[in-house]
Design an enzyme around this catalytic site. Structure first.
Site, PDB file in Angstrom:
ATOM      1  N   ARG A  49       0.821  -1.214   0.000  1.00  0.00           N
ATOM      2  CA  ARG A  49       0.000   0.000   0.000  1.00  0.00           C
ATOM      3  C   ARG A  49       0.858   1.269   0.000  1.00  0.00           C
ATOM      4  O   ARG A  49       0.457   2.282  -0.570  1.00  0.00           O
ATOM      5  CB  ARG A  49      -0.971  -0.002   1.180  1.00  0.00           C
TER       6      ARG A  49
ATOM      7  N   LYS B  85     -17.730 -18.559   2.872  1.00  0.00           N
ATOM      8  CA  LYS B  85     -19.166 -18.582   3.162  1.00  0.00           C
ATOM      9  C   LYS B  85     -20.024 -17.813   2.161  1.00  0.00           C
ATOM     10  O   LYS B  85     -19.684 -16.686   1.784  1.00  0.00           O
ATOM     11  CB  LYS B  85     -19.408 -17.980   4.542  1.00  0.00           C
TER      12      LYS B  85
ATOM     13  N   GLY C 123      -8.603  -9.122   0.247  1.00  0.00           N
ATOM     14  CA  GLY C 123      -7.406  -9.490   1.011  1.00  0.00           C
ATOM     15  C   GLY C 123      -6.894 -10.890   0.710  1.00  0.00           C
ATOM     16  O   GLY C 123      -5.737 -11.076   0.335  1.00  0.00           O
TER      17      GLY C 123
ATOM     18  N   GLY D  27     -12.814  -4.715   2.045  1.00  0.00           N
ATOM     19  CA  GLY D  27     -14.233  -4.389   2.189  1.00  0.00           C
ATOM     20  C   GLY D  27     -14.745  -3.487   1.077  1.00  0.00           C
ATOM     21  O   GLY D  27     -15.863  -3.679   0.575  1.00  0.00           O
TER      22      GLY D  27
HETATM   23  C1  3PG Z   1      -8.913  -1.964   4.698  1.00  0.00           C
HETATM   24  O1  3PG Z   1      -7.805  -2.385   5.052  1.00  0.00           O
HETATM   25  O2  3PG Z   1      -9.766  -2.687   4.148  1.00  0.00           O
HETATM   26  C2  3PG Z   1      -9.203  -0.521   4.887  1.00  0.00           C
HETATM   27  O3  3PG Z   1      -8.089   0.144   5.367  1.00  0.00           O
HETATM   28  C3  3PG Z   1     -10.408  -0.295   5.781  1.00  0.00           C
HETATM   29  O4  3PG Z   1     -10.156  -0.704   7.087  1.00  0.00           O
HETATM   30  P1  3PG Z   1     -11.369  -0.948   8.081  1.00  0.00           P
HETATM   31  O5  3PG Z   1     -12.055  -2.209   7.632  1.00  0.00           O
HETATM   32  O6  3PG Z   1     -10.784  -1.050   9.450  1.00  0.00           O
HETATM   33  O7  3PG Z   1     -12.310   0.240   7.946  1.00  0.00           O
END
Ligand code: 3PG
Length: 394
Positions: free
Chosen positions: A34, A195, A352, A375
């Protein structure tokens, strides 16, 4: 979206929201991807004479200062990677931040401490956003991966300053549009992960937009189970049967073909180098569990990928982190990478686990675009508008 490339930034304080929420282990940065991806953003702004003020969060410190979530190590790493000085302020608002920002000369960089050390950040508090806004003349969001959060540094502050999109956010959104909004067809998506219940909205949206949907990973077991196939001791969500039916109905209405594995690598124990067996999906022994797709499934999926022009990927198709259950995922990844390199397909991946799996297969740099967003990538796959992006559109 207004592109920061078109703004006059010379001698201006450019308050830039980044996502430097990097993985840490024992106080060390364990993956600097990142940071690396943002280096061009900082270099270009510096060369254009901006005074760069970096905002980010790290982890989830719950609205109070927590030493292990300090961004100081990230600032040091950034300085080393840039080969430039990065000033650090112990707070992201107030006198400490103001002093550091006021001392900046054009082309210099400061990083402010974790915005989540203040509970007002996650509350999207207007007064806190106003404090942040005091530190910039221009606001830039270059953090797609946190743009699904309506927080003060991603949402409220964008309304208080001239607001622009940064280059990595624009690249990310551009890549996604190519895959989901205007894909060259046929377009397929591989959706894996454990899931169904965590990806209902993703599957529902993709079922309406893709030509083919390959389901792998634990969630394929729930699809198989819904079709009346015995899955032994495999991970499975019997309660999600109605959801599976709904997804199938949507796919059928939209002309999307759903493909499930036809064979599986099964084991009696979920541990590294456990004894395995390859069986057709209808013949999973009662005391065994499915941990990867089998070679016939790999051949079927890759054969189809070869006929596609666009591929979207979220989620591994097996328990890739435990050998040998990564073979199916790695084989698909290698094939997708080779086709991308040959100019035959556009490949967009994110999430991820997906990035970790592509890294393990050593193909990350061979895909068209790999997003580091977790997310935010999922919410985008669900077809949602991200508040941090929406706030830039006025
Ligand atoms: C991530 O790593 O997906 C983002 O930095 C968001 O982090 P968070 O889910 O803690 O808001």
């Amino acid at each position: 979206l207004k592109d920061i490339a078109s703004a006059d930034v010379a001698e201006k304080r450019v308050l830039i929201r980044t996502d430097l929420n990097v993985p840490m282990a024992d106080g060390q940065i364990s993956d600097a991807t990142r940071i690396e991806r943002l280096l061009p953003t900082f270099r270009v702004l510096a060369s254009r004479g901006a005074k760069i003020v970096i905002l980010s969060h790290l982890g989830r410190p719950d609205g109070k200062p927590v030493a292990k979530y300090s961004l100081k190590p990230v600032a040091d790493k950034l300085a080393a990677m840039l080969g430039a000085t990065v000033a650090f302020a112990d707070d992201c608002v107030g006198p400490a931040a103001e002093a550091v920002v006021n001392a900046l000369e054009p082309g210099q960089i400061a990083m402010l401490e974790n915005v989540r050390f203040h509970k007002e950040e996650e509350e999207n508090d207007p007064a806190f956003a106003a404090e942040l806004a005091k530190l910039g003349d221009i606001y830039v969001n270059d953090a797609f991966s946190v743009s699904h959060r309506a927080h003060a540094s991603t949402e409220a502050v964008a309304h208080l300053l001239p607001a622009y999109a940064g280059p990595s956010l624009l690249a990310e959104i551009g890549a996604f549009k190519v895959a989901l909004d205007h894909p060259e067809r046929p377009v397929a998506a591989i959706v894996g992960g454990s899931k169904v219940s965590t990806k209902i909205a993703v599957l529902g949206n993709l079922a309406q937009k893709m030509d083919y949907l390959f389901i792998g990973g634990g969630m394929a077991n729930t699809f198989l189970y819904a079709d009346g196939v015995a899955v032994g001791k495999s991970l499975c969500e019997p309660n999600a049967i109605d959801t599976v039916k709904e997804i199938r109905a949507r796919a059928e209405a939209a002309g999307c073909k759903i493909l499930l594995p036809v064979d599986a690598v099964v084991a009696r124990e979920f541990k590294a180098n456990a004894e395995t067996e390859v069986v057709p999906v209808g013949e999973v022994p009662a005391d065994a569990m499915i941990l990867d797709i089998g070679p016939r499934s790999v051949a079927e999926f890759t054969g189809l990928i070869e006929r596609c022009k666009t591929l979207l990927w979220n989620g591994p198709v097996g328990a890739f982190e435990i050998p040998p259950f990564g073979e199916g995922t790695f084989a698909l990844a290698r094939e997708a990478a080779a086709l991308t390199q040959a100019g035959k397909i556009v490949t967009i991946a994110g999430g991820g686990d997906t990035v970790a799996a592509l890294n393990a297969a050593s193909v990350t740099d061979k895909f068209t675009y790999v997003s580091t967003a977790g997310g935010a990538f999922l919410e985008w796959l669900e077809g949602r508008t991200l508040p941090g992006v929406a706030a830039l559109i006025r």
